[in-house]
Write a protein that holds these residues in place. Structure first.
Motif, PDB file in Angstrom:
ATOM      1  N   UNK A 406      27.869 -21.543 -40.913  1.00  0.00           N
ATOM      2  CA  UNK A 406      27.609 -20.987 -39.586  1.00  0.00           C
ATOM      3  C   UNK A 406      28.602 -19.851 -39.366  1.00  0.00           C
ATOM      4  N   UNK A 407      28.084 -18.633 -39.179  1.00  0.00           N
ATOM      5  CA  UNK A 407      28.911 -17.423 -39.092  1.00  0.00           C
ATOM      6  C   UNK A 407      28.940 -16.930 -37.653  1.00  0.00           C
ATOM      7  N   UNK A 408      30.130 -16.775 -37.098  1.00  0.00           N
ATOM      8  CA  UNK A 408      30.283 -16.284 -35.733  1.00  0.00           C
ATOM      9  C   UNK A 408      30.243 -14.765 -35.710  1.00  0.00           C
ATOM     10  N   UNK A 409      29.665 -14.197 -34.651  1.00  0.00           N
ATOM     11  CA  UNK A 409      29.650 -12.732 -34.521  1.00  0.00           C
ATOM     12  C   UNK A 409      30.553 -12.244 -33.397  1.00  0.00           C
ATOM     13  N   UNK A 410      31.348 -13.156 -32.806  1.00  0.00           N
ATOM     14  CA  UNK A 410      32.308 -12.740 -31.784  1.00  0.00           C
ATOM     15  C   UNK A 410      33.736 -13.149 -32.144  1.00  0.00           C
ATOM     16  N   UNK A 411      33.915 -13.717 -33.329  1.00  0.00           N
ATOM     17  CA  UNK A 411      35.232 -14.061 -33.853  1.00  0.00           C
ATOM     18  C   UNK A 411      35.202 -13.841 -35.367  1.00  0.00           C
ATOM     19  N   UNK A 412      36.356 -13.578 -35.931  1.00  0.00           N
ATOM     20  CA  UNK A 412      36.430 -13.459 -37.385  1.00  0.00           C
ATOM     21  C   UNK A 412      36.616 -14.851 -37.984  1.00  0.00           C
ATOM     22  N   UNK A 413      35.568 -15.634 -37.823  1.00  0.00           N
ATOM     23  CA  UNK A 413      35.573 -17.049 -38.215  1.00  0.00           C
ATOM     24  C   UNK A 413      34.182 -17.423 -38.710  1.00  0.00           C
ATOM     25  N   UNK A 414      34.114 -18.243 -39.732  1.00  0.00           N
ATOM     26  CA  UNK A 414      32.863 -18.931 -40.049  1.00  0.00           C
ATOM     27  C   UNK A 414      33.184 -20.357 -40.487  1.00  0.00           C
ATOM     28  N   UNK A 415      32.174 -21.209 -40.386  1.00  0.00           N
ATOM     29  CA  UNK A 415      32.316 -22.623 -40.731  1.00  0.00           C
ATOM     30  C   UNK A 415      31.456 -22.935 -41.946  1.00  0.00           C
ATOM     31  N   UNK A 416      31.893 -23.924 -42.707  1.00  0.00           N
ATOM     32  CA  UNK A 416      31.022 -24.472 -43.745  1.00  0.00           C
ATOM     33  C   UNK A 416      31.193 -25.988 -43.767  1.00  0.00           C
ATOM     34  N   UNK A 417      30.140 -26.669 -44.247  1.00  0.00           N
ATOM     35  CA  UNK A 417      30.163 -28.125 -44.322  1.00  0.00           C
ATOM     36  C   UNK A 417      30.075 -28.553 -45.770  1.00  0.00           C
ATOM     37  N   UNK A 418      30.833 -29.595 -46.107  1.00  0.00           N
ATOM     38  CA  UNK A 418      30.808 -30.174 -47.441  1.00  0.00           C
ATOM     39  C   UNK A 418      30.972 -31.677 -47.299  1.00  0.00           C
ATOM     40  N   UNK A 419      29.976 -32.425 -47.740  1.00  0.00           N
ATOM     41  CA  UNK A 419      30.033 -33.881 -47.578  1.00  0.00           C
ATOM     42  C   UNK A 419      29.981 -34.274 -46.116  1.00  0.00           C
ATOM     43  N   UNK A 420      31.032 -34.898 -45.651  1.00  0.00           N
ATOM     44  CA  UNK A 420      31.095 -35.312 -44.240  1.00  0.00           C
ATOM     45  C   UNK A 420      32.114 -34.502 -43.445  1.00  0.00           C
ATOM     46  N   UNK A 421      32.523 -33.340 -43.983  1.00  0.00           N
ATOM     47  CA  UNK A 421      33.573 -32.562 -43.326  1.00  0.00           C
ATOM     48  C   UNK A 421      33.104 -31.145 -43.000  1.00  0.00           C
ATOM     49  N   UNK A 422      33.678 -30.612 -41.916  1.00  0.00           N
ATOM     50  CA  UNK A 422      33.452 -29.231 -41.512  1.00  0.00           C
ATOM     51  C   UNK A 422      34.772 -28.480 -41.615  1.00  0.00           C
ATOM     52  N   UNK A 423      34.723 -27.316 -42.245  1.00  0.00           N
ATOM     53  CA  UNK A 423      35.910 -26.481 -42.410  1.00  0.00           C
ATOM     54  C   UNK A 423      35.703 -25.151 -41.693  1.00  0.00           C
ATOM     55  N   UNK A 424      36.798 -24.593 -41.206  1.00  0.00           N
ATOM     56  CA  UNK A 424      36.784 -23.260 -40.605  1.00  0.00           C
ATOM     57  C   UNK A 424      37.485 -22.284 -41.538  1.00  0.00           C
ATOM     58  N   UNK A 425      36.871 -21.107 -41.709  1.00  0.00           N
ATOM     59  CA  UNK A 425      37.492 -20.025 -42.478  1.00  0.00           C
ATOM     60  C   UNK A 425      37.829 -18.906 -41.503  1.00  0.00           C
ATOM     61  N   UNK A 426      39.108 -18.595 -41.370  1.00  0.00           N
ATOM     62  CA  UNK A 426      39.578 -17.554 -40.466  1.00  0.00           C
ATOM     63  C   UNK A 426      40.026 -16.357 -41.302  1.00  0.00           C
ATOM     64  N   UNK A 427      39.368 -15.226 -41.107  1.00  0.00           N
ATOM     65  CA  UNK A 427      39.625 -14.080 -41.979  1.00  0.00           C
ATOM     66  C   UNK A 427      40.128 -12.860 -41.203  1.00  0.00           C
ATOM     67  N   UNK A 428      40.835 -13.106 -40.125  1.00  0.00           N
ATOM     68  CA  UNK A 428      41.363 -12.009 -39.324  1.00  0.00           C
ATOM     69  C   UNK A 428      42.579 -11.332 -39.928  1.00  0.00           C
ATOM     70  N   UNK A 429      43.239 -11.989 -40.894  1.00  0.00           N
ATOM     71  CA  UNK A 429      44.439 -11.418 -41.513  1.00  0.00           C
ATOM     72  C   UNK A 429      44.177 -10.954 -42.926  1.00  0.00           C
ATOM     73  N   UNK A 430      45.252 -10.703 -43.651  1.00  0.00           N
ATOM     74  CA  UNK A 430      45.144 -10.198 -45.014  1.00  0.00           C
ATOM     75  C   UNK A 430      44.610 -11.256 -45.971  1.00  0.00           C
ATOM     76  N   UNK A 431      44.865 -12.531 -45.657  1.00  0.00           N
ATOM     77  CA  UNK A 431      44.410 -13.633 -46.500  1.00  0.00           C
ATOM     78  C   UNK A 431      43.689 -14.661 -45.639  1.00  0.00           C
ATOM     79  N   UNK A 432      42.495 -15.075 -46.013  1.00  0.00           N
ATOM     80  CA  UNK A 432      41.778 -16.079 -45.210  1.00  0.00           C
ATOM     81  C   UNK A 432      42.537 -17.399 -45.144  1.00  0.00           C
TER      82      UNK A 432
END
Length: 516
Positions: A406-432
């Motif tokens: 799930x990719x947000x268009x108002x934040x530099x963030x997207x989510x992904x799901x794996x198994x029973x967990x949800x992770x956030x990827x924050x890419x506003x800086x030099x390294x996610x």
């Protein structure tokens, strides 16, 4: 006070509002007084009920000395307004039954028939009421669920998080099959609310079918070839998107771009030389002054067959609707012109109205995401999106098994799901930065992840407060569940797990779509 005494074995026409009759006597009781039943309709001349709510009727009757143990009761309703075929609703003195019939039109109300039988004297007493069925499916979430046997049904959720001016909670299960007496063949993979000339609808996609479901009463309103003006054989159904003054449907690798608000069906496909994939980034802001930006390109996608990126500037018939291969752009973060051997995982739009693509290498399994801007424009015309950045996600937890994004268009963030967990990827800086945001209870596996977006976003003037601020997660173990997570701390992908709301009792959920 109105009173009707009807000791007859004759049921008059169901549409009659006044009933009369005579007492039938097959015995030697002709000279004896037989007790009777009378109905008092004061305040009960007609009823109305919201679809999927319970119709509760406590009839006012006088049994006039009859022993109640000798009485049996039956409640029936006609299947269609002009039909005498009835369905049983209950067998108790009072009625408390869920009504799943479609909403009725004026003059086409249902008939509720109440029959009391005196088993001692073999006498029947009848009363009929008109019943208006009201629409009870409004703004909320439509839930597609599969039975595991290749059949899908639709359910519906209303709650303050997804329903304007609503304070309660309502969950209606299996509404499509209840109304249409059938399910939808195949697993539904995408749901989109679509304003359509002549009646708004939910569009449901399986791998090989397109379905239109009326949101007025959830009746089937056509499928596949019914939804196109020109003849088309639907073999492969890929996706559906919003764009400025266009509803974009990708079928058989071709793009159908039609503004359904002023049309009843999709027209002919765009004439182009590329096969469009299921995962395509469609810029809903393109052609519209959205968020302070003027997006210049409407489409960007990675062709798995050709091994490079393709872009298109507009869906408008007044612009250039031809797709083009990305040129070689020296000095950029990556070469969008030559990237063979990748698989599409996800694609979306960024904060600055550029494009984000998540790809997986077919050989190495490396996963990364690629950022483009929206393009540029000068006297020479509109230019392709510029490759900005590439980030390797191969070391991210669970990324190799991730299929839901799930990719947000108002934040530099997207989510992904794996198994029973949800992770956030924050890419506003030099390294996610990748962090876990939710772990479902043991045994539950995540089946969908979506950002809640008000239907019509981003092209409306106002939205519900939770627009772009709610993450919808579905899980499955022995039943399907829907979680609504408020987002907090913009830019960090934080979910307010403590204040999440959940709904259960579904089958395995395959798609979730907001509805007006």
């Amino acid at each position: 006070m109105k009173r009707y005494t009807i000791p007859a074995v004759v049921l008059l026409m169901l549409s009659a509002l006044i009933w009369s009759g005579c007492r039938k006597d097959d015995s030697s009781l002709a000279v004896n007084k037989i007790p009777g039943v009378t109905f008092d309709t004061t305040g009960q001349s007609a009823f109305s009920v919201y679809q999927f709510n319970n119709l509760v009727v406590k009839p006012k009757i006088n049994i006039d000395g009859i022993d109640e143990k000798d009485l049996t009761y039956s409640w029936k309703m006609n299947l269609a307004w002009n039909d005498t075929t009835m369905t049983e609703l209950g067998n108790s003195r009072d009625l408390d039954a869920e009504i799943r019939f479609p909403p009725t039109d004026i003059g086409r109300e249902k008939k509720l028939v109440y029959t009391i039988t005196d088993t001692k004297y073999n006498l029947k007493y009848f009363m009929v009421w008109q019943v208006t069925v009201l629409n009870n499916i409004g703004m909320g979430l439509v839930i597609a669920e599969t039975d595991g046997q290749g059949n899908s049904d639709l359910s519906h959720i209303m709650s303050p998080e997804v329903t304007l001016s609503y304070t309660g909670e309502s969950v209606k299960h299996n509404i499509f099959s209840s109304i249409n007496n059938k399910t939808i063949a195949g697993d539904i993979k995408r749901l989109k609310y679509t304003p359509i000339s002549g009646g708004n609808a939910m569009i449901a996609l399986t791998n090989n079918s397109v379905h239109r479901i009326s949101t007025l009463n959830y009746t089937s309103a056509g499928m596949n070839a019914d939804l196109f003006f020109a003849p088309v054989t639907v073999n492969q159904v890929q996706n559906i998107y919003d764009s400025y003054q266009n509803d974009i449907l990708i079928v058989n690798g071709q793009v159908y771009a039609t503004w359904m608000s002023i049309n009843r069906k999709w027209g002919t496909p765009l004439d182009n030389k590329f096969v469009y994939p299921e995962i395509t980034a469609i810029n809903g802001f393109s052609g519209n002054q959205g968020g302070g930006y003027t997006p210049l390109n409407a489409v960007n996608f990675y062709s798995e067959d050709l091994g490079y990126f393709v872009y298109m500037s507009t869906f408008s018939q007044f612009g250039d609707r031809n797709p083009y291969r990305h040129p070689v752009q020296a000095g950029q973060a990556f070469n969008a012109n030559d990237m063979a051997g990748k698989t599409n995982l996800a694609a979306g739009i960024t904060v600055d109205r550029g494009f984000l693509h998540i790809l997986k290498d077919k050989t190495s399994g490396a996963v990364g995401f690629y950022l483009f801007n929206g393009g540029s424009e000068d006297a020479g015309g509109v230019h392709p999106p510029l490759p900005l950045s590439y980030f390797d996600l191969s070391a991210a937890p669970g990324i190799q098994q991730a299929t839901k994004f799930a990719i947000l268009d108002d934040q530099r963030v997207f989510y992904y799901a794996s198994g029973n967990k949800v992770y956030a990827v924050m890419y506003g800086g030099a390294t996610p930065i990748i962090e876990e945001r939710f772990a479902a209870p043991a045994g539950e596996q995540i089946t969908t992840v979506d950002v809640y977006r008000h239907p019509g976003y981003p092209l409306l003037d106002s939205y519900i407060a939770t627009n772009n601020k709610l993450l919808i997660v579905s899980t499955y173990n022995t039943e399907g569940k829907v979680y609504l997570f408020p987002m907090k701390n913009p830019g960090l992908g934080t979910l307010d797990v403590a204040n999440a709301k959940s709904f259960n009792g579904f089958g395995k959920i395959t798609a979730v779509g907001p509805q007006l």
